[in-house]
Design a protein around this motif. Structure first.
Motif, mmCIF file in Angstrom:
data_model
loop_
_atom_site.group_PDB
_atom_site.id
_atom_site.type_symbol
_atom_site.label_atom_id
_atom_site.label_comp_id
_atom_site.label_asym_id
_atom_site.label_seq_id
_atom_site.Cartn_x
_atom_site.Cartn_y
_atom_site.Cartn_z
ATOM 1 N N LEU A 1088 4.889 0.648 0.379
ATOM 2 C CA LEU A 1088 5.603 0.513 -0.887
ATOM 3 C C LEU A 1088 5.216 -0.751 -1.642
ATOM 4 C CD1 LEU A 1088 9.169 1.682 0.230
ATOM 5 C CD2 LEU A 1088 7.340 3.014 -0.850
ATOM 6 N N SER A 1089 4.659 -1.735 -0.956
ATOM 7 C CA SER A 1089 4.250 -2.959 -1.638
ATOM 8 C C SER A 1089 2.994 -2.702 -2.463
ATOM 9 C CB SER A 1089 4.000 -4.075 -0.627
ATOM 10 O OG SER A 1089 3.011 -3.682 0.305
ATOM 11 N N SER A 1090 2.754 -3.573 -3.432
ATOM 12 C CA SER A 1090 1.640 -3.383 -4.360
ATOM 13 C C SER A 1090 0.310 -3.765 -3.717
ATOM 14 C CB SER A 1090 1.857 -4.225 -5.616
ATOM 15 O OG SER A 1090 0.730 -4.144 -6.476
ATOM 16 N N LEU A 1091 -0.679 -2.901 -3.890
ATOM 17 C CA LEU A 1091 -2.040 -3.203 -3.466
ATOM 18 C C LEU A 1091 -2.898 -3.656 -4.644
ATOM 19 C CD1 LEU A 1091 -2.776 -0.308 -0.931
ATOM 20 C CD2 LEU A 1091 -1.752 -2.546 -0.524
ATOM 21 N N ALA A 1092 -2.312 -3.720 -5.822
ATOM 22 C CA ALA A 1092 -3.033 -4.213 -6.999
ATOM 23 C C ALA A 1092 -2.840 -5.717 -7.095
ATOM 24 C CB ALA A 1092 -2.536 -3.505 -8.259
ATOM 25 N N ASP A 1093 -3.262 -6.419 -6.047
ATOM 26 C CA ASP A 1093 -3.002 -7.852 -5.936
ATOM 27 C C ASP A 1093 -4.275 -8.684 -5.919
ATOM 28 O OD1 ASP A 1093 -3.973 -6.997 -3.530
ATOM 29 O OD2 ASP A 1093 -2.239 -7.624 -2.331
ATOM 30 N N GLY A 1094 -5.415 -8.077 -6.289
ATOM 31 C CA GLY A 1094 -6.666 -8.820 -6.317
ATOM 32 C C GLY A 1094 -7.254 -9.106 -4.954
ATOM 33 N N ARG A 1095 -6.737 -8.455 -3.926
ATOM 34 C CA ARG A 1095 -7.254 -8.669 -2.569
ATOM 35 C C ARG A 1095 -8.001 -7.426 -2.108
ATOM 36 N NH1 ARG A 1095 -1.907 -11.323 0.347
ATOM 37 N NH2 ARG A 1095 -1.724 -13.159 -0.998
#
Length: 1329
Positions: A1088-1095
């Motif tokens: 559910l956490s965001s994977l659009a985090d630049g990692r």
């Protein structure tokens, strides 16, 4: 836990006096019977009568034959009294073409309620004859104690008719019987106040038609108790020894065995106890367990009660229903309880009405067998003259969650009423005209296999539905209704019921209509109503989950005709949860392209150990498997002595069994021990006694601290650098200054350290600090265990395969021979074999008693190419499968009600066959059977024609090719075939990455429909049960982005199916599967956490049938269940990035597709297709379509760059936001990369696709990446114009002076594009299409 063998013999000896034990029980029982003992369904004339069916006799027409018009023929024998039957034998009718080739055997005490005999593996069919004269014997796997036998033919001579002559073998059977009416019981009173025993044997046989009732109960004042009771048709044993905590507890735990024990047939029960160890056996099923409590003896006060609990309310007693049924041959520690009661001995006290003759009436049932055509129709009785309507009552039992129970047409037309099981509940529906309908429901989980009573009453203005003892559910009638025509039970013939489906499969009994009971015998004889596909006088239900054939803790679910396994949370997959979903080692994870991280490994594969959590440290030189324990920080110790030892136990992250398995399979293991000391010695300086030590995995004391076992030295002594060379350890110098001894423990038989023991820190100023590192292992000593077969007649012999219920075999092979047997194991009739049947076909064949079954996988390329190929075959009670390399998996379903057990008795032949023909020529390595890897090299050393190891560059233990790359032998070296890998480079290690813009996309069009590309084998055409290929997809990729929503990957088919992997608006990962166009797609959100985090994030998705496995960043593992196991039919294309076509897509997918993807995608693989690599290596191919700007990149390096500059970028962003004035609009997030390659800037456009210019030795800085704000657009445009002017000048200069060099350089560039592994991984190329 099993009892020791000698104790079992002792306990069995105590019960040897049990009645019915015969050592010579094979006398013929039929030959002397009178004619009246024989009955049959029909006979053409008296010459073919049933009494002529005696073995080896020629009376009448030489046996029994029914009329040719008999739809359900049977032959019945009355043995005149209950006998113990051990075997049966059959012949055909004398001197004729009439015989039976297959039949079933029913038995009954009364000739009314019948039960089908089944062998141990559940098979109910017995083998008959192939001619009229030969006698075929069938020895029963368990004896049957019965009076009546019924032979029912299934198949007979197709060129003649069926005929029978029979014989039954056994002996007389005597028993002591007691009949309990549900209110009675027998009390066995002890001579003293209480009875205390350390061993007990209790045996009895019972039969009942009730699902509840206490068979045995006893308890003591100190908290001991024993209770044996029927509960929901199963037998439950409550047993506690001296545990006062459970004395008044309501949460007593029972051990449960058996199922469907309320079937009115005899069941055998044996309880064997020695101290805390207990065996509970019901019929042929045994449960081994250890009882609760502190003591070893069972102390029961005053008495034991049988048949019920006569005095409820005693301390510790819990009230249960008394037993209603018959018990025979009841023995308690050798004492015949019923015999004492019959002789009115004073030890026995009878409560209520206990009789000594089993007079329980038999309830006759019928079985609805077919899933499509079974039904029974009964005429509508005259309605009540007072009330009108009708009242129906009946009982049913089933495993199916859906099925029609009752249908009736109502007057006035077109109203109708139907009662059905719908999603495990009862659903009553009254249909009116047009769309008018009313419904009522009752119960839940009525498909639990138990008998349920249903009442349906339409005699008032309300229709009431009552289930068991629940309150009725009602429907208001629109007007008074009356039934017309017939009542249809279980199903309905078309078109009378508008094809209501599905049909009921199960049993019914006690049917009454308007208070009149229905005689099912009249229905069977055609005197009442009509029927189809029904079996009378028996409820032929069986529990397919007993025993539970789901492995590794899988949960068993069943229907009437099959069972399935729920493997969720077990770590295993497959039809019976046999196959591990994890790799076997860290080396295996590295070979598929994984990097360092936490993983679950399963060292023994399908074996019993289970998955183990480890850390895999993957260096360039070695792959380390790291297992941690609970003592991670250094520990300070003071105040210990030899009389008061300090002892610390180390608990590892895996079980002891898993530890042993990992260590055994590793090439080398080591564990570092550090001991810092101040006036704390390891050895006594006077006599050399150890003052501190450690315990190995077996609990043995070890006193060495490095080097070889048995040498009481530390590493400093071995290296000759101790502080004081008069001592073998630094700490033995016994100084006030701190000293340290370290050592590496590497003797595998002693690892890991299980306890640390310190005994010299009790003196003034004395203390120690110790630290024990994690266990670290590397290498896989069996991965390259190989043998070479040089003669066709040579083979290796191993013990017989343990493959009765399930087995898997896997290995690698390479050969130049066109065919050969890899392995073979034979039984009396059964066998299992894996072979190369032709240069491109591998076959897996076996026979478990249902005839030979063959699975074949055909490769489009020859398999005898001297390269390694992988083979894995699996067979279980549900299906068989065969995998060859990366070709589609082939499946073959097992026949319904077929044989389960594979009986083998010969040795396992590897590299050849028992016939010494068709032997294998070549190499076999890593032969693994049920998780155990065989040592081929050791056996090969002592076998002629077989040598250890396998020659060649690709046969060594080193990982020459990575990420699924295949090592290919050359005449002078090797090369890596990266065609099946998403990576490139000489060893398939170079990442293939592309940076995407909002408008960018890569579309790979499949050259031909995927279903055509699937493996097909002509070898299976002769197999009676056709094999199939199960739906399967493997998807893996890595990505970096800061955008959401975003489209990562989508797959579409010509049949409107699709798969989509997107980032939702909140940045969470979503996986969409739309396999059935008439249903909504399945959507899963593993995180559910965001994977659009630049990692950088790594995603792996694997589907097999309905099972979907998802792995994120090698940390999050999830299993999900799809609504369908359908295959992707005619795959059209795979797209990365923006999706233009929106056919049949859901709104969230459309939105993500329109937004495209901004970021970096890397190492994308879908099954055997690597679309990014195809796009770069096959630039211009008709299979690859590129849109928008695409930049060859390196996601890994970019992730490191973003991570290192993360804080600076955040600060810069905040400053820009503060300086921004007014405007609310922002530009899209983008990653800007300066592209360089050894000082070359390569630019391709539609107009300048063949131009390349060198910019000297300019240094390229890749550090500029961030967010472009609208406030700096003007400055950016000015800089770009200036750079373009400089570039234009340089281009003009270069064209003038170096035109020849340009041509050469362009050729080199094109060559670089075609061969990705020649490019540097840190360089980037840009394409504008």
């Amino acid at each position: 836990m099993d009892l020791p063998l000698h104790l079992i013999w002792l306990l069995r000896a105590l019960s040897a006096v049990s009645a019915g034990t015969h050592y010579h029980c094979n006398s013929p029982l039929v030959s002397m019977l009178p004619q009246t003992s024989f009955q049959s369904s029909s006979q053409p004339s008296s010459s073919y009568a049933a009494h002529n069916a005696k073995l080896n006799r020629r009376d009448g027409a030489g046996g029994w034959s029914p009329m040719v018009t008999d739809p359900e023929p049977w032959l019945q024998v009355d043995l005149r009294e209950r006998m113990e039957v051990r075997a049966v034998a059959t012949q055909g009718r004398y001197d004729s073409s009439d015989w039976v080739s297959r039949y079933v055997l029913l038995y009954s005490d009364t000739g009314q309620a019948w039960r089908q005999f089944r062998q141990e593996d559940g098979v109910g069919r017995l083998v008959g004859n192939v001619n009229s004269e030969d006698v075929v014997h069938n020895k029963l796997s368990r004896s049957v104690r019965t009076r009546f036998l019924r032979f029912i033919p299934l198949d007979w001579n197709p060129l003649g008719w069926l005929g029978f002559r029979v014989e039954v073998y056994g002996c007389s059977f005597k028993s002591d019987v007691a009949d309990f009416d549900g209110r009675s019981s027998l009390l066995y009173r002890f001579n003293q106040k209480s009875m205390s025993t350390v061993k007990d044997v209790i045996s009895l046989r019972f039969k009942s038609r009730q699902a509840e009732g206490v068979l045995l109960h006893g308890e003591g004042q100190r908290g001991d108790y024993i209770t044996l009771e029927l509960h929901r048709g199963k037998l439950a044993l409550y047993l506690n020894l001296d545990d006062t905590r459970l004395r008044f507890s309501s949460s007593r735990v029972a051990v449960t065995v058996g199922s469907l024990l309320d079937d009115q047939h005899w069941h055998t029960v044996i309880i064997e106890r020695f101290n805390k160890q207990v065996n509970l056996t019901v019929d042929s099923h045994t449960q081994h367990f250890q009882t609760k409590g502190e003591g070893d003896s069972l102390e029961v006060d005053y008495e034991l009660s049988f048949g019920g609990i006569p005095l409820p309310g005693k301390p510790g007693t819990f009230l249960r229903k008394n037993f209603h049924g018959c018990i025979e041959n009841l023995y308690y520690n050798g004492i015949n309880i019923i015999d004492l009661a019959k002789r009115r001995k004073p030890q026995i006290y009878s409560v209520g009405n206990v009789t000594f003759l089993c007079s329980q009436p038999q309830l006759v049932a019928c079985t609805f067998q077919s899933s499509s055509s079974s039904f029974m129709s009964l005429p509508v009785s005259a309605p009540s003259a007072i009330m009108g309507g009708f009242f129906i009552r009946f009982q049913f039992r089933t495993w199916n969650s859906d099925g029609l129970l009752l249908f009736a047409r109502m007057n006035p037309e077109p109203q109708r009423l139907d009662l059905q099981i719908s999603t495990s509940r009862l659903l009553l529906t009254l249909h009116g005209s047009a769309l008018q309908r009313s419904e009522a429901s009752a119960g839940h989980r009525v498909n639990d296999g138990l008998w349920h009573t249903v009442s349906l009453d339409t005699r008032s203005r309300q229709i009431s539905l009552t289930l068991d003892n629940e309150l009725p559910s009602t429907i208001d009638q629109w007007e008074q209704l009356e039934a017309t025509g017939s009542f249809y039970f279980g199903g309905c013939p078309s078109p009378s019921c508008n094809n209501l489906t599905p049909v009921f499969q199960g049993c019914m009994r006690l049917i009454t209509i308007n208070g009149q009971p229905i005689n099912l015998n009249h229905v069977q004889q055609g005197l009442l109503g009509n029927y189809n596909e029904l079996q009378f006088d028996t409820c032929n239900i069986r529990d397919r989950c007993l025993p539970n054939l789901c492995e590794h803790g899988g949960r068993c679910w069943q229907s009437w005709s099959s069972f399935s396994c729920d493997c969720l949370g077990t770590g295993y997959s497959g039809a019976t949860c046999h196959t591990s979903i994890y790799e076997s080692s860290c080396e295996a994870y590295k070979l598929i392209g994984s990097s360092s991280g936490f993983y679950s490994i399963d060292p023994d594969g399908s074996g019993p150990s289970g998955p183990a959590p480890v850390y895999c440290n993957m260096t360039d030189e070695r792959v380390w498997t790291v297992l941690t324990h609970n003592i991670t920080a250094p520990v300070r110790v003071q105040g210990s002595s030899l009389q008061n030892l300090y002892i610390m136990m180390l608990n590892y992250s895996v079980s002891a069994e898993q530890l042993r398995s990992i260590i055994m399979r590793s090439e080398q293991c080591q564990q570092e021990v550090l001991y810092s000391c101040r006036k704390s010695r390891l050895f006594n300086t006077k006599d050399g006694r150890p003052l501190s030590w450690w315990l190995d995995q077996s609990g043995h004391r070890q006193t060495y601290w490095g080097g070889l076992p048995g040498v009481q030295q530390c590493s400093c002594s071995l290296e000759e650098n101790c502080v004081d060379m008069n001592h073998f350890c630094n700490c033995d110098a016994d100084t006030d200054a701190w000293a340290t001894d370290t050592g590496i423990l590497s003797y595998k038989d002693h690892l890991p350290v299980s306890h640390m023991v310190i005994g010299d820190t009790n003196r003034t100023g004395s203390e120690a600090i110790y630290h024990i590192g994690p266990l670290r292992c590397y290498g896989h000593n069996s991965m390259w265990n190989a043998a070479s077969f040089s003669k066709e007649s040579s083979f290796l012999l191993f013990p017989t395969l343990q493959a009765e219920v399930a087995a898997d075999v896997s290995f690698y092979f390479k050969t130049s021979a066109p065919s050969g047997v890899f392995l073979e194991n034979l039984g009396h009739n059964d066998f299992i074999r894996v072979e190369l049947s032709s240069p491109s076909v591998v076959t897996f064949s076996f026979d478990v008693g249902d005839g030979p079954a063959v699975l074949a996988v055909k490769s489009h390329l020859p398999l005898n190419d001297r390269q390694w190929h992988y083979v894995r075959g699996e067979r279980n009670v549900k299906e068989a499968s065969l995998q060859v390399d990366q070709l589609p998996l082939r499946f073959l379903e097992a026949p319904v009600d077929g044989h389960h057990r594979l009986h083998l008795n010969s040795q396992l032949f590897v590299g050849g066959a028992a016939s010494q023909e068709r032997g294998f020529l070549g190499c076999i390595r890593t032969l693994t059977v049920n998780g155990v890897t065989y040592d081929l090299e050791e056996r090969a050393m002592a076998t002629a024609g077989v040598s250890s190891g396998c020659p060649g560059y690709c046969s060594g233990p080193g990982s020459l090719c990575y990420n699924r790359g295949r090592c290919v032998e050359k005449s002078s070296g090797y090369t890596c075939d990266c065609s099946q890998s998403a990576y490139g480079g000489p060893t398939c290690k170079e990442e293939v990455s592309v940076s995407f813009d909002r408008e960018s996309s890569v579309t790979f069009t499949f050259q031909e429909p995927f279903s055509v590309m699937q493996n097909r084998s002509s070898q299976t055409s002769s197999v009676s049960r056709g094999s199939s290929s199960r739906a399967r997809e493997d998807v893996s990729f890595s990505f970096i982005t800061s955008q959401s929503p975003a489209m990562l990957l989508s797959v579409s088919t010509f049949s409107q199916q699709y798969i989509a992997v997107i980032l939702a608006r909140n940045g969470s990962l979503q996986i969409w599967y739309h396999l059935q166009t008439h249903r909504k797609p399945d959507v899963f959100s593993p995180i559910l956490s965001s994977l659009a985090d630049g990692r950088l994030h790594r995603i792996r998705i694997h589907r097999e049938g309905k099972d979907l496995y998802v792995e994120i960043n090698q940390e999050i593992h999830g299993k999900y269940t799809l609504s369908s196991d359908a295959e992707l039919i005619l795959i059209k294309s795979l797209t990365l990035g923006k999706v233009i076509r929106r056919d049949n897509l859901q709104e969230d997918v459309v939105q993500a597709g329109s937004k495209g993807f901004i970021g970096c995608l890397s190492s994308v693989q879908f099954n055997h297709v690597a679309p990014l690599k195809a796009a770069l290596l096959n630039h211009g191919s008709s299979l690859v379509t590129l849109r928008g700007p695409l930049v060859q990149s390196n996601c890994g390096a970019l992730a490191d760059s973003i991570s290192s500059h993360n804080l600076r970028d955040q600060a810069a962003t905040i400053n820009k936001e503060k300086e921004q004035q007014g405007g609310e609009s922002r530009s899209d997030v983008a990653i800007i990369a300066v592209l360089c390659e050894r000082g070359h800037l390569i630019t391709n456009t539609m107009d300048l696709s063949r131009t390349s210019d060198k910019l000297g030795a300019e240094d390229c800085d890749l550090r500029s990446a961030g967010i472009v704000e609208t406030g700096v657009v003007t400055a950016a445009v000015f800089i770009i114009v200036f750079i373009l002017a400089v570039v234009t000048r340089l281009l003009h200069w270069w064209r003038t002076h170096n035109s020849d060099d340009i041509i050469k350089e362009q050729r080199q560039v094109n060559r670089t594009e075609r061969h990705l592994h020649n490019s540097l991984r840190d360089n980037m190329k840009e394409y504008y299409i």
